[in-house]
Design an enzyme around this catalytic site. Structure first.
Site, PDB file in Angstrom:
ATOM      1  N   HIS A 131       0.864  -1.176   0.000  1.00 44.42           N
ATOM      2  CA  HIS A 131       0.000   0.000   0.000  1.00 44.42           C
ATOM      3  C   HIS A 131       0.905   1.231   0.000  1.00 44.42           C
ATOM      4  O   HIS A 131       1.746   1.404   0.888  1.00 44.42           O
ATOM      5  CB  HIS A 131      -0.912   0.028   1.223  1.00 44.42           C
ATOM      6  CG  HIS A 131      -1.829   1.214   1.247  1.00 44.42           C
ATOM      7  ND1 HIS A 131      -3.093   1.201   0.692  1.00 44.42           N
ATOM      8  CD2 HIS A 131      -1.652   2.474   1.726  1.00 44.42           C
ATOM      9  CE1 HIS A 131      -3.664   2.375   0.845  1.00 44.42           C
ATOM     10  NE2 HIS A 131      -2.803   3.174   1.465  1.00 44.42           N
ATOM     11  N   CYS A 132       0.732   2.071  -0.999  1.00 40.05           N
ATOM     12  CA  CYS A 132       1.593   3.253  -1.148  1.00 40.05           C
ATOM     13  C   CYS A 132       0.827   4.506  -0.724  1.00 40.05           C
ATOM     14  O   CYS A 132      -0.149   4.881  -1.387  1.00 40.05           O
ATOM     15  CB  CYS A 132       2.059   3.392  -2.603  1.00 40.05           C
ATOM     16  SG  CYS A 132       3.127   4.825  -2.868  1.00 40.05           S
ATOM     17  N   PRO A 133       1.239   5.175   0.357  1.00 40.93           N
ATOM     18  CA  PRO A 133       0.533   6.389   0.767  1.00 40.93           C
ATOM     19  C   PRO A 133       0.708   7.545  -0.214  1.00 40.93           C
ATOM     20  O   PRO A 133      -0.132   8.449  -0.270  1.00 40.93           O
ATOM     21  CB  PRO A 133       1.168   6.712   2.122  1.00 40.93           C
ATOM     22  CG  PRO A 133       2.518   6.089   2.077  1.00 40.93           C
ATOM     23  CD  PRO A 133       2.367   4.839   1.257  1.00 40.93           C
TER      24      PRO A 133
END
Length: 262
Positions: free
Chosen positions: A119-121
């Site tokens: 998951h890439c913020p």
């Protein structure tokens, strides 16, 4: 071509995306205003350099928008599992839904994603089977744009001829604005180069970031780079690997699923 939008409700993710968008917007405005357009108007550089910078900027924004809003491979609540593929599915112990093996439950988004990498913020989205190619494009075009920006900032002081027509804004703020631009370029180029390298090594070894962190032992042999990238991008046409405004279709039939109709 029908592109479905996917949004994640996460204020922290919105902040991170805004920072990335702000860096892109800053350089897309001030580099042409302070460097490209003045030198082009005075005949110091050809029009092709100006056009190439705007193309790189547009592709970088398109990749950012698509990676942030594309469905990463979210599993439906009612998947229809073919009988021949049931051995490749397992039960998620967090949402109690069936999912293909190598899927992962994202605690931030609250659902399972097929072949989730992480998951890439910074894009406020998961990187999974259906948008991994877009994330790879974002890393690539961010490298191109940041390197292009650094070269132009360097040439402004050490290569280009002095400008004869300077407005009051340029005279007062050029040095400070270009220093900020160069700092952003160094940070973005260094970060994206490292990220692009780790993503490429993972793709070529057929191992996701989550699997690396959990010391997952992958039984699949290492692939050739053409076939590995073709599978991630959903096409064997290499030119299409660079185009963010298209839909992806899986090359292997076993990678997609069917929704049951109500």
């Amino acid at each position: 071509m029908k592109l479905r939008l996917h949004f994640v409700v996460d204020p922290m993710g919105w902040l991170c995306v805004s920072v990335v968008f702000g860096i892109w917007l800053y350089n897309s405005i001030f580099v042409p205003k302070l460097v490209l357009l003045p030198h082009y108007n005075e005949g110091h550089i050809p029009w092709a350099i100006v056009v190439c910078y705007y193309i790189a900027s547009a592709l970088c924004f398109a990749a950012l928008f698509r990676a942030s809003t594309a469905d990463p491979g979210r599993l439906p609540l009612d998947p229809h599992i073919p009988h021949s593929e049931r051995e490749h599915w397992e039960l998620c112990n967090k949402c109690n839904l069936m999912r293909p093996k190598r899927s992962h439950h994202c605690s931030r988004c609250g659902h399972c994603v097929r072949r989730m990498d992480h998951h890439c913020p910074w894009i406020n989205n998961c990187v999974g089977e259906d948008n991994h190619w877009l994330f790879l494009q974002l890393c690539f075009y961010a490298q191109v744009l940041s390197l292009f920006t650094l070269v132009l900032d360097f040439c402004q002081y050490y290569y280009f001829q002095p400008l004869t027509q300077l407005d009051q804004f340029t005279t007062r703020h050029e040095l400070a604005l270009l220093r900020v631009s160069a700092l952003m370029g160094v940070v973005m180029f260094g970060g994206m180069t490292s990220l692009f390298y780790t993503q490429m090594t993972g793709i070529l070894s057929d191992t996701t970031t989550i699997e690396k962190m959990s010391q997952f032992s992958n039984e699949i042999s290492k692939k050739q780079w053409q076939s590995a990238l073709a599978e991630v991008c959903g096409t064997r046409w290499k030119l299409l690997w660079l185009l963010p405004l298209r839909a992806r279709q899986p090359l292997q039939p076993g990678h997609h699923y069917h929704r049951s109709h109500v």
